[in-house]
Enzyme design. Structure first.
Site, PDB file in Angstrom:
ATOM      1  N   LYS A 184     -21.908 -36.433 -71.685  1.00 37.19           N
ATOM      2  CA  LYS A 184     -22.180 -36.351 -70.616  1.00 37.19           C
ATOM      3  C   LYS A 184     -22.486 -35.421 -69.684  1.00 37.19           C
ATOM      4  O   LYS A 184     -22.445 -35.197 -68.897  1.00 37.19           O
ATOM      5  CB  LYS A 184     -20.932 -36.897 -70.050  1.00 37.19           C
ATOM      6  CG  LYS A 184     -20.501 -36.963 -69.114  1.00 37.19           C
ATOM      7  CD  LYS A 184     -19.165 -37.520 -68.892  1.00 37.19           C
ATOM      8  CE  LYS A 184     -18.885 -39.258 -68.837  1.00 37.19           C
ATOM      9  NZ  LYS A 184     -17.664 -40.050 -68.986  1.00 37.19           N
TER      10      LYS A 184
ATOM     11  N   ARG B 195     -12.558 -36.023 -66.786  1.00 32.78           N
ATOM     12  CA  ARG B 195     -13.376 -37.247 -68.044  1.00 32.78           C
ATOM     13  C   ARG B 195     -13.738 -36.497 -68.779  1.00 32.78           C
ATOM     14  O   ARG B 195     -14.033 -35.515 -69.384  1.00 32.78           O
ATOM     15  CB  ARG B 195     -14.248 -38.258 -67.367  1.00 32.78           C
ATOM     16  CG  ARG B 195     -14.907 -38.401 -66.374  1.00 32.78           C
ATOM     17  CD  ARG B 195     -15.834 -39.529 -66.012  1.00 32.78           C
ATOM     18  NE  ARG B 195     -15.718 -40.629 -64.877  1.00 32.78           N
ATOM     19  CZ  ARG B 195     -15.907 -40.894 -64.146  1.00 32.78           C
ATOM     20  NH1 ARG B 195     -16.607 -39.608 -63.640  1.00 32.78           N
ATOM     21  NH2 ARG B 195     -16.241 -41.115 -62.710  1.00 32.78           N
TER      22      ARG B 195
ATOM     23  N   MET C 212     -11.848 -41.903 -74.987  1.00 28.13           N
ATOM     24  CA  MET C 212     -10.813 -41.608 -74.824  1.00 28.13           C
ATOM     25  C   MET C 212     -10.514 -42.258 -73.476  1.00 28.13           C
ATOM     26  O   MET C 212     -10.599 -42.527 -72.450  1.00 28.13           O
ATOM     27  CB  MET C 212     -11.530 -40.111 -75.206  1.00 28.13           C
ATOM     28  CG  MET C 212     -11.469 -40.105 -76.317  1.00 28.13           C
ATOM     29  SD  MET C 212     -11.905 -37.983 -76.943  1.00 28.13           S
ATOM     30  CE  MET C 212     -13.801 -38.332 -76.038  1.00 28.13           C
TER      31      MET C 212
ATOM     32  N   SER D 264     -31.278 -43.831-113.908  1.00 27.78           N
ATOM     33  CA  SER D 264     -30.974 -45.142-112.997  1.00 27.78           C
ATOM     34  C   SER D 264     -29.411 -45.072-112.821  1.00 27.78           C
ATOM     35  O   SER D 264     -28.970 -44.870-113.549  1.00 27.78           O
ATOM     36  CB  SER D 264     -31.305 -46.808-113.247  1.00 27.78           C
ATOM     37  OG  SER D 264     -30.604 -47.705-112.161  1.00 27.78           O
TER      38      SER D 264
ATOM     39  N   GLY E  85     -15.138 -45.662 -73.682  1.00 29.67           N
ATOM     40  CA  GLY E  85     -13.719 -46.438 -73.849  1.00 29.67           C
ATOM     41  C   GLY E  85     -12.574 -45.273 -74.979  1.00 29.67           C
ATOM     42  O   GLY E  85     -11.796 -46.565 -74.996  1.00 29.67           O
TER      43      GLY E  85
ATOM     44  N   TYR F 230     -36.611 -44.504-106.398  1.00 31.09           N
ATOM     45  CA  TYR F 230     -36.627 -45.727-105.869  1.00 31.09           C
ATOM     46  C   TYR F 230     -34.857 -45.633-105.720  1.00 31.09           C
ATOM     47  O   TYR F 230     -34.600 -44.757-106.175  1.00 31.09           O
ATOM     48  CB  TYR F 230     -36.745 -46.536-106.434  1.00 31.09           C
ATOM     49  CG  TYR F 230     -36.811 -46.836-107.787  1.00 31.09           C
ATOM     50  CD1 TYR F 230     -35.688 -47.918-107.586  1.00 31.09           C
ATOM     51  CD2 TYR F 230     -36.915 -46.385-109.244  1.00 31.09           C
ATOM     52  CE1 TYR F 230     -34.539 -47.993-109.407  1.00 31.09           C
ATOM     53  CE2 TYR F 230     -36.381 -46.354-110.651  1.00 31.09           C
ATOM     54  CZ  TYR F 230     -35.352 -47.578-110.318  1.00 31.09           C
ATOM     55  OH  TYR F 230     -34.893 -47.570-111.234  1.00 31.09           O
TER      56      TYR F 230
ATOM     57  N   HIS G 244     -15.436 -52.977 -71.515  1.00 35.26           N
ATOM     58  CA  HIS G 244     -14.914 -52.593 -73.054  1.00 35.26           C
ATOM     59  C   HIS G 244     -15.185 -53.396 -74.014  1.00 35.26           C
ATOM     60  O   HIS G 244     -16.131 -52.999 -74.697  1.00 35.26           O
ATOM     61  CB  HIS G 244     -13.701 -51.976 -72.500  1.00 35.26           C
ATOM     62  CG  HIS G 244     -13.009 -51.927 -74.341  1.00 35.26           C
ATOM     63  ND1 HIS G 244     -12.421 -52.680 -75.062  1.00 35.26           N
ATOM     64  CD2 HIS G 244     -13.250 -50.543 -74.836  1.00 35.26           C
ATOM     65  CE1 HIS G 244     -12.083 -51.864 -76.208  1.00 35.26           C
ATOM     66  NE2 HIS G 244     -12.775 -50.692 -75.905  1.00 35.26           N
TER      67      HIS G 244
ATOM     68  N   CYS H 221     -28.735 -47.235-108.844  1.00 36.86           N
ATOM     69  CA  CYS H 221     -28.741 -48.615-108.069  1.00 36.86           C
ATOM     70  C   CYS H 221     -26.744 -48.944-107.513  1.00 36.86           C
ATOM     71  O   CYS H 221     -27.553 -49.898-107.966  1.00 36.86           O
ATOM     72  CB  CYS H 221     -28.995 -49.453-109.394  1.00 36.86           C
ATOM     73  SG  CYS H 221     -28.674 -49.099-111.433  1.00 36.86           S
TER      74      CYS H 221
ATOM     75  N   ARG I  11     -26.832 -41.664 -70.242  1.00 36.00           N
ATOM     76  CA  ARG I  11     -26.533 -41.649 -71.684  1.00 36.00           C
ATOM     77  C   ARG I  11     -27.727 -42.539 -71.852  1.00 36.00           C
ATOM     78  O   ARG I  11     -27.516 -43.475 -71.652  1.00 36.00           O
ATOM     79  CB  ARG I  11     -25.484 -41.375 -72.177  1.00 36.00           C
ATOM     80  CG  ARG I  11     -25.345 -42.485 -71.667  1.00 36.00           C
ATOM     81  CD  ARG I  11     -23.615 -42.943 -72.271  1.00 36.00           C
ATOM     82  NE  ARG I  11     -22.700 -43.944 -71.883  1.00 36.00           N
ATOM     83  CZ  ARG I  11     -21.631 -44.379 -72.003  1.00 36.00           C
ATOM     84  NH1 ARG I  11     -21.144 -43.377 -72.158  1.00 36.00           N
ATOM     85  NH2 ARG I  11     -21.407 -45.634 -71.772  1.00 36.00           N
TER      86      ARG I  11
END
Length: 900
Positions: A39, A109, A120, A790, A118, A877, A481, A857, A365
């Protein structure tokens, strides 16, 4: 000069805790998000762009961290720097903080570097007291406005800073309105608000034993401390844990000159998105309220109005839109919104206030959005040339794709609609009605699907909201909210269903002449805003359009292959649909539990000798072969890694005596023998017992049957003219090179016999699952005989930590809460410990066999952070559950972009 450091005239350095903005300039900019919070950084950026931003200053995240490091004591020099920041605001505004005749009022704020809507605390109108409220009344010429602002301040400050329950103040206000016979706040006069203020102050003194603070400086420092404290409140901790936000980031505090949206009919406040956050449609989307302050919009206290005429007409709302009510300001706002989106090159979530016809920007934002909207926005922006294809790939949170992989209501399903609200968060859900966050959390933890029904939600409801399958609120708008949090989590939500009357004492709600009690089933459609009685039929989503486009772009840059863990035809087909490039783990024991096979498996377990076991195995073999033929057919030549039997044999027998007797009667097996064998197979610690390749060593005929079934199935596919598979035969729980040599010889001997019988030459690979620390440390020994590794990270995590995954839930949250673990190591890979073992195994395995194929895996194969690790280590992979394949594909692409 490093952020947070000031060099003095004498050359000495001091910590800089405060950065000012406003009046067309700023000390910071958007790149300083880590120091100023999201912010604060964006307020500085908007100021530098010349946009209308009320002047203010930001106390840095470093100040918050120092506050906690020093035992909740404010850092040295902070008070002097805050005083200097206030003086700058006074210079720009011409007002004086604490002055009775010309008071400067400020908002306080929070603002962490990651958006936490919402979670804080915020305080508005700070600086008001019994004297300054009179000055505000004279300056504004509106006594009603002044006392309305004062009562708001008392309520917010009492709740956030003094710790009093906000419901007590709401009850006082409701009592006043009841006595006056009015239903909306705007109907109260100046004298009415003076009465409310008096009662509010009496309530504070009654509950605290002292008067409401009148000193503006004391008010200010109380609010700063409350924002710092809110970083460590329960809901903020929970939110951080859910979104992997480190505690060490801290929060900034933004102190800003107040502008007032509650200063008459030419004043307003609103929240807007530059694109639709639910669909991604490229048009302004949001809500506003005339003669209101910001919390009125997001808290659901009043149902807000649409920003645009088109949206108002679509909603069927009679109240004028901002475009119609304040056309000149709306035109200016539209231009500012377009400027911000072009500047940030992303959809923006903005807050604004109009004070007597003048526009002020309070926040911008990058807006939270659904997965569907994120895909559309990224693809549209890339197609328009605003961002590149690679940037589009990088912008989608892989985990958010989960939102696209859940059911929606079938188009032809019968809908018994009982209520209609706002389509606050898309998707559909079915569940039992609950009316409290606690009940949602409790019943959800037991596996029950619940729909949380509330008048409106607040940050205190966050745990219950997360546990619920869906949310209904009677009040609130599209940016309330409930709506914002639900969209971020992919939870369907219907907000502002005003026709629902909730009776919390009776645990029921009434609508359209019918009553629905707690526990009854309802269905919600967050895409239409409908609430339906009963359970409505769902369908699986189709992944096409923007999803398909983004996946093509992701696959262009991805290095890691993505396979799926699958052993059933349904799993295999689902995996192919989601783009899997093979099967990375087929767990053959799952095939043994089929009701048509389990009797033969138990017969094999009860056999007294090898010949008896082979006779039973001969009954299982045709089933195994048929399974593999089907998997090979579905995978069409893609690699299929088949893990030979892994669990201990006792898992195939009933555990209770009554169940054993029932099995004996159903199968004709000797009950005495069955019970004796169950006792013989019992192990104190079966996870480390007679399982995995140890079964293959003790009973090689089991693995011989499985290898033969695999190779015969491969031969059948090849002989049929279909794409020939390359089976990867995997031996589990190997720890020694000698074990691997024995198993390799067994596999080659059996495979060669099948190929000779069929007169074919087919390739196959033999490898092992790395699940033991010793296997990782001695990977070079294994690589002499294994052509692939694996990493079975579920068991490797268990054996490395000495923690049972099945029992860890009893205490892991304690470890996370106390900061010992950042995350559950069974969800996201422990990169320091288990990760080191994987690195060692990779290096030592490739030193012996440079072309050894390496994959993962465990459940970590679908976790984005773990996939990033796999990219860095150089695995070939990852393999994950079918529904996480798209997530893995995207995460692998993002990892490739980061590390290339």
């Amino acid at each position: 000069m490093a952020p947070g450091i000031d060099v003095q005239e004498d050359g000495s350095m001091t910590n800089r805790w405060v950065y000012s903005f406003g009046g067309g300039s700023a000390d910071g900019d958007a790149s300083m998000k880590n120091l100023l919070g999201g912010k604060g950084a964006n307020l500085a950026e908007m100021s530098s762009l010349g946009l209308p931003v009320p002047p203010g200053f930001t106390i840095t995240t470093e100040a918050c961290n120092r506050y906690y490091d020093d035992g909740q004591i404010y850092p040295e020099n902070l008070s002097e720097q805050v005083a200097a920041g206030l003086a700058k605001i006074e210079a720009v505004t011409g007002k004086v903080f604490g002055d009775a005749a010309n008071p400067l009022l400020v908002s306080v704020r929070s603002g962490a570097r990651a958006s936490m809507p919402g979670m804080m605390d915020t305080v508005l109108n700070l600086g008001l007291n019994d004297a300054t409220v009179e000055g505000l009344a004279k300056l504004s010429g509106d006594r009603r406005f002044a006392f309305d602002s004062y009562r708001r301040f008392i309520q917010m400050y009492s709740n956030v800073v003094l710790g009093l329950d906000h419901h007590a103040f709401e009850e006082i206000l409701d009592d006043h309105k009841d006595r006056l016979g009015v239903s909306v706040d705007t109907a109260l006069t100046a004298s009415d608000w003076e009465g409310v203020v008096s009662e509010y102050k009496q309530a504070v003194e009654r509950d605290l034993g002292e008067s409401f603070p009148q000193d503006p400086q004391a008010q200010l420092w109380g609010a700063v401390g409350a924002v710092f404290q809110s970083w460590m409140n329960d809901r903020a901790k929970f939110y951080r844990r859910m979104h992997d936000i480190p505690e060490s980031w801290g929060t900034a505090v933004n102190i800003q000159s107040m502008v007032f949206g509650n200063l008459g009919e030419t004043s307003a406040t609103g929240v807007a998105f530059t694109r639709n956050p639910s669909t991604g449609q490229a048009r302004l989307y949001g809500e506003f309220l005339i003669n209101a302050q910001g919390e009125d919009v997001v808290a659901g206290i009043r149902t807000p109005q649409s920003l645009t005429r088109a949206a108002r007409e679509e909603m069927g709302d009679a109240n004028p839109s901002m475009e119609e009510a304040l056309p000149a300001v709306f035109a200016e706002f539209s231009g500012v919104a377009a400027t911000l989106e072009r500047h940030y090159r992303d959809m923006q979530d903005v807050e604004f206030t109009v004070e007597q016809g003048r526009l002020w920007m309070l926040q911008t934002r990058n807006g939270k959005r659904t997965a569907k909207a994120a895909l559309k926005i990224a693809v549209d922006m890339a197609s328009d040339g605003l961002i590149s294809e690679e940037e589009a790939v990088s912008r989608i949170e892989p985990g958010a794709l989960d939102q696209l992989l859940h059911p929606t209501i079938a188009p032809d399903a019968e809908r018994l609609v009982i209520a209609k609200g706002l389509p606050a968060s898309p998707g559909a859900a079915v569940g039992a009605i609950v009316f409290s966050s606690e009940d949602a959390e409790r019943r959800g933890a037991g596996g029950e699907a619940v729909i949380l029904v509330r008048h409106e939600t607040s940050p205190e409801d966050i745990k219950g909201m997360h546990a619920a399958r869906g949310i209904i609120t009677a009040r609130g708008g599209m940016t309330s909210h409930a709506a914002v949090v639900a969209r971020g989590w992919g939870i369907p939500c219907v907000s502002g269903a005003g026709e629902i009357t909730i009776d919390l004492k009776d645990r029921s709600f009434s609508v359209r002449g019918k009553m629905f009690r707690e526990g009854e089933t309802v269905t919600i459609d967050g895409s239409t805003g409908e609430v339906m009685a009963g359970s409505v039929r769902m369908i699986e989503p189709e992944l096409t359009g923007d999803f398909a486009t983004l996946m093509v772009w992701a696959d262009k840059v991805r290095r890691l292959k993505v396979r799926a863990n699958a052993e059933t035809p349904l799993d295999a087909r689902t995996a192919r649909q989601f783009g899997a490039e093979g099967i990375g783990l087929c767990r053959t024991e799952h095939m043994f539990f089929d009701e048509h096979r389990i009797a033969a498996v138990r017969e094999m377990i009860l056999a007294d000798d090898e010949s008896g076991r082979r006779a039973a195995l001969a009954k299982i073999a045709p089933f195994q072969k048929a399974d593999f033929v089907e998997l090979f057919t579905i995978m069409e030549g893609l690699p299929v890694t088949i893990r030979l039997l892994d669990p201990p044999l006792h898992e195939f027998l009933p555990h209770e005596e009554a169940d054993l007797l029932a099995v004996a009667e159903a199968t004709g097996l000797d009950p005495t023998k069955l019970m004796r064998r169950a006792r013989e197979l019992h192990e104190s610690n079966p996870m480390l017992g007679h399982r995995g390749c140890r079964l293959g060593v003790s009973f090689p005929e089991i693995y011989e049957m499985q290898v033969r079934a695999i190779m015969e199935a491969a031969c059948d596919i090849a002989a049929s003219g279909k794409p020939a598979p390359v089976p990867e035969i995997m031996h589990p729980l190997v720890g020694k090179g000698e074990e691997m040599r024995f198993l390799r010889q067994l596999t080659d001997r059996t495979a060669s016999a099948v190929l000779a019988e069929r007169g074919l030459a087919l390739p196959y690979l033999v490898g092992t699952m790395i699940e033991l620390p010793r296997a990782a440390l001695r990977a070079g020994d294994l690589a002499e005989f294994a052509e692939f590794f694996s990493f079975g990270t579920n068991d490797l995590t268990q054996t490395t930590f000495g923690i049972s995954r099945d029992d860890a839930g009893k205490f892991l949250n304690d470890y996370i809460d106390k900061g010992i673990f950042d995350k559950d190591p069974f969800v996201s890979l422990d990169q320091e410990g288990v990760g080191d073992l994987i690195r060692i195994a990779t290096e030592r395995g490739r030193a012996v066999r440079p072309d050894v194929k390496l994959g993962i895996c465990g459940e970590h194969g679908g976790d984005p952070a773990s996939i990033d690790f796999c990219e860095r280590v150089g695995l070939d992979y990852v393999s994950c559950s079918p529904f996480r394949v798209p997530i893995a594909r995207l995460a692998a692409a993002q990892a490739a972009l980061v590390h290339r």
